[in-house]
Design an enzyme around this catalytic site. Structure first.
Site, PDB file in Angstrom:
ATOM      1  N   GLU A 314       0.918  -1.430   0.466  1.00 14.04           N
ATOM      2  CA  GLU A 314       0.097  -0.054   0.142  1.00 14.04           C
ATOM      3  C   GLU A 314       0.955   1.489  -0.300  1.00 14.04           C
ATOM      4  O   GLU A 314       0.657   2.186   0.630  1.00 14.04           O
ATOM      5  CB  GLU A 314      -0.876  -0.692   0.918  1.00 14.04           C
ATOM      6  N   ASP A 388      -7.978  -9.024   4.022  1.00 14.09           N
ATOM      7  CA  ASP A 388      -7.918  -7.410   4.887  1.00 14.09           C
ATOM      8  C   ASP A 388      -9.414  -7.729   5.924  1.00 14.09           C
ATOM      9  O   ASP A 388      -9.901  -7.171   5.787  1.00 14.09           O
ATOM     10  CB  ASP A 388      -7.947  -6.771   3.786  1.00 14.09           C
ATOM     11  N   GLU A 416     -12.825  -2.169  11.625  1.00 17.44           N
ATOM     12  CA  GLU A 416     -12.906  -1.479  11.044  1.00 17.44           C
ATOM     13  C   GLU A 416     -13.686  -1.956  10.038  1.00 17.44           C
ATOM     14  O   GLU A 416     -14.562  -0.822   9.251  1.00 17.44           O
ATOM     15  CB  GLU A 416     -11.589  -2.000  10.050  1.00 17.44           C
TER      16      GLU A 416
END
Length: 723
Positions: A314, A388, A416
């Site tokens: 990332e 993820d 998240e």
């Protein structure tokens, strides 16, 4: 002077917190599972009063001092009387808290064989006989074992366990039990939903907030022994002397609770703070810079744990920037840390924008070929699933595929992708599902848990990491029940074979009430809650349907981001022919990364578990499931079931109102109402969008959306937390 709203909000939060904590009454939820209240059950009270009538505590250093303080605090509160603690043994003592080397020959003989089982961090809690007199003994080989043993004893006492039931020989099954804080130096937290970062870098090192001590105490109570203070998207400044002295101050607070400090290392630090023009891990000047920096770190923090590294992922810099490998980067740092017994924890969360293959395959492809090439103080940290932290993923295929490399499990405690701190989601149920999964790497009963604890491949070191959900909110975690995820993570890091049901009951009894009329129904809420979220967000193997950036709310229509694997459309592949991601040999062939026994099950939609069906298969809307329903109807009914489950949670919570305070009840009630509203939002937005491809009506029993699809697409949340 211009003061932004965000700065005013930050000041207001801290001011309220300071007032609350400095008052005699701590705010609701602040004490977590460690609030001690007087035992009301007469038989249990009398039993513990007798055994703690006179206590010999063999003290010493700061760890033992904290253990003694905790014992006194707990006993005085629960028994309603002052404890009689003595520093020398005599025959009148009814309880002894002492390490092995302080026991007389008779006691050592009575416990023969036990001390070999508990290592450096384990403990013994057992009734033994001394000269014909029974005493309750808490013993261990080392100081931290005594600390953990005291916490365990007080927890059993608080849960009103009869002394007849207490006979423990216990040790952690995992060595490194770590929290990963994604905290930034400006006190924001990436994916943080409980306020700002605990670490007040501006006031450190001189000002030591009481919260630092309370944080360490809470972690010690569940056996967490390591903390990474900084975000994996690292800032090199934390390795400068100005920050290292601040880190050292925190390490001094945590050390008396058996906790080591780790930091994230930005791979480009030699350029950013070292003045070099390269960070090539094979460059002699870079190697020298890291050797000098590590030596400097240990001057500040003699027991520094090591570095956690996110590299070439990332946009983070790494060895691949210089044509080198993950092994080159990790081993360079490991060599610098080796003289100090430091560790490198190298994250395997990697995916490349230039790699057109399935994102779920990339970590396996990049790391498995290097199995056995890492130095022995390198651990590779792997997320529980190959994408993820989704509400549900199959276990990561790397688990079991690297027999010569210790793998650290990385779970996410912060929510998240699971409704932030607005949704009640008991994550130990997710953790348990992953840990119990069969890898078949050494035949049957080769579970992920056995990979992680090192027993499957005889690893010398083992580890588990949890991305923390802790912030400056008065109750630490935003949602009261999110505390259970912190607690549950610690319990599973200690023993990955515990059941989520056991953990839920422990936490409820320690946090709310021992009344079974409360515990039983609320435990049912907790155990069902994770499946409810999967149902109303990503049922039947769907994944990564969250909106852009902040991951708040549904966004299955998003398909215009610069990288294909950032788009929900990349993952669900919905079209007029069907839905799902084909990861079988006819598609990306990601199933080939699993053991043949697992791949065979996943490859066939007839044998693939329904919960992973659309993870591994792209199927027609009219595909018939085993229950006779077509895929479209089954999918819609799953979304509805998730909504129904939240309504059941609300109904159950109302039924237990009388067993807790009004404040405790109302806080969770309001949050459950938000959860219900957002569950309906997920159902409506997702089904309206997928309906544009299926062309089918919603089946009976599924609620009809209140708005049209364009309304749900129009919703924007530029200031969603944790972005």
């Amino acid at each position: 002077m211009n003061i932004s709203f965000s700065h005013l909000k930050l000041f207001y939060v801290f001011a309220l917190l300071s007032i609350a904590i400095s008052s005699s009454q701590t705010p609701a939820g602040y004490d977590l599972w460690l609030e001690y209240s007087e035992i009301r059950e007469p038989t249990i009270l009398s039993e513990y009063q007798k055994v703690t009538n006179s206590i010999f505590f063999s003290g010493g250093n700061s760890i033992l001092l904290n253990a003694e303080k905790e014992l006194v605090k707990g006993l005085d509160a629960m028994l309603g009387q002052a404890s009689d603690i003595q520093d020398s043994p005599n025959l009148s003592n009814t309880m002894w808290v002492v390490k092995k080397d302080g026991l007389n020959q008779e006691l050592q003989s009575a416990l023969k064989g036990y001390f070999e089982q508990i290592g450096k961090e384990g403990f013994i809690i057992k009734s033994v006989s001394v000269d014909g007199k029974n005493i309750l003994l808490i013993s261990a080989n080392a100081d931290t074992g005594i600390l953990y043993g005291v916490f365990k004893f007080l927890q059993l006492m608080k849960m009103q366990k009869s002394l007849d039931e207490i006979n423990l020989i216990e040790a952690p099954k995992i060595d490194l039990r770590m929290l990963n804080h994604w905290d930034n130096l400006d006190r924001t937290i990436e994916r943080g939903y409980a306020g700002f970062s605990l670490w007040n870098w501006q006031k450190l090192p001189k000002y030591i907030d009481q919260r630092y001590k309370d944080y360490a105490r809470a972690n010690a109570s569940i056996g967490i022994n390591a903390t990474v203070l900084t975000n994996v998207n690292a800032n090199a400044l934390v390795l400068t002397s100005a920050y290292l002295e601040k880190v050292a101050a925190l390490a001094d607070v945590f050390r008396p609770y058996g906790i080591k400090v780790y930091l994230t290392a930005r791979f480009s630090a030699p350029i950013e703070i070292g003045g070099l023009n390269t960070a090539d891990p094979l460059d002699k000047d870079v190697i020298k810079w890291w050797n000098n920096k590590v030596t400097e770190v240990y001057k500040y923090i003699p027991d520094f744990g090591g570095f956690l590294v996110k590299a070439n992922s990332e946009g983070q810099p790494g060895p691949q920037n210089y044509g080198r490998t993950h092994v080159d980067g990790a081993n360079m740092l490991a060599t610098a840390l080796k003289p100090f017994d430091g560790l490198v924890i190298w994250r395997a969360f990697v995916y490349s924008e230039t790699d057109a293959t399935d994102r779920a395959k990339q970590a396996f492809t990049e790391f498995v070929p290097y199995d056995g090439n890492f130095l022995d103080n390198v651990l590779v940290q792997v997320k529980n699933g190959p994408i993820d932290f989704q509400p549900r993923e199959p276990f990561h295929p790397m688990f079991g595929a690297m027999p010569n490399t210790p793998l650290v499990m990385e779970f996410q405690i912060t929510q998240e992708y699971l409704g932030f701190s607005s949704h009640l989601v008991f994550l130990p149920k997710l953790y348990e599902e992953v840990l119990d999964a069969e890898t078949y790497r050494k035949g049957k009963n080769s579970t992920v848990a056995k990979v992680i604890d090192g027993s499957l491949f005889n690893k010398k070191i083992s580890g588990m990491a949890g991305v923390a959900n802790i912030g400056t909110d008065m109750n630490w975690t935003g949602h009261p029940f999110a505390q259970a995820n912190w607690y549950g993570y610690g319990r599973l890091a200690w023993d990955p074979y515990l059941s989520s049901e056991t953990i839920a009951e422990e936490w409820l009894r320690l946090t709310y009430s021992n009344n079974s009329e409360f515990v039983k129904p609320v435990k049912r809420i907790m155990i069902a809650s994770r499946e409810a979220v999967v149902n109303y967000m990503t049922p039947m193997g769907l994944h990564h349907l969250m909106d852009t950036g902040h991951h708040y709310g549904p966004g299955p229509w998003v398909g215009d981001l610069s990288r294909p694997e950032w788009n929900p459309t990349y993952y669900h592949n919905a079209d007029k022919n069907g839905i799902g991601f084909d990861r079988t040999p006819t598609g990306s062939n990601a199933t080939s990364q699993y053991a043949p026994e697992i791949a065979k099950i996943f490859n066939d939609p007839e044998t693939c578990p329904e919960e992973y069906l659309l993870w591994f298969h792209h199927l027609p809307w009219d595909y018939e499931l085993k229950n006779g329903r077509i895929l479209w109807d089954a999918l819609a009914l799953k979304y509805q079931k998730g909504v129904d489950q939240v309504e059941e949670m609300i109904s159950t919570w109302k039924q237990v109102k009388t067993y807790i305070s009004d404040d405790q009840y109302n806080e969770v009630r309001m949050l459950l109402e938000i959860q219900l509203q957002e569950a309906k939002w997920w159902r409506n937005a997702s089904l309206l969008y997928f309906q544009t491809f299926s062309g089918r009506e919603l089946p009976d029993g599924v609620g009809r959306p209140e708005e049209n699809l364009e309304y749900y697409k129009s919703l924007k949340f530029p200031y969603a937390p944790g972005n």
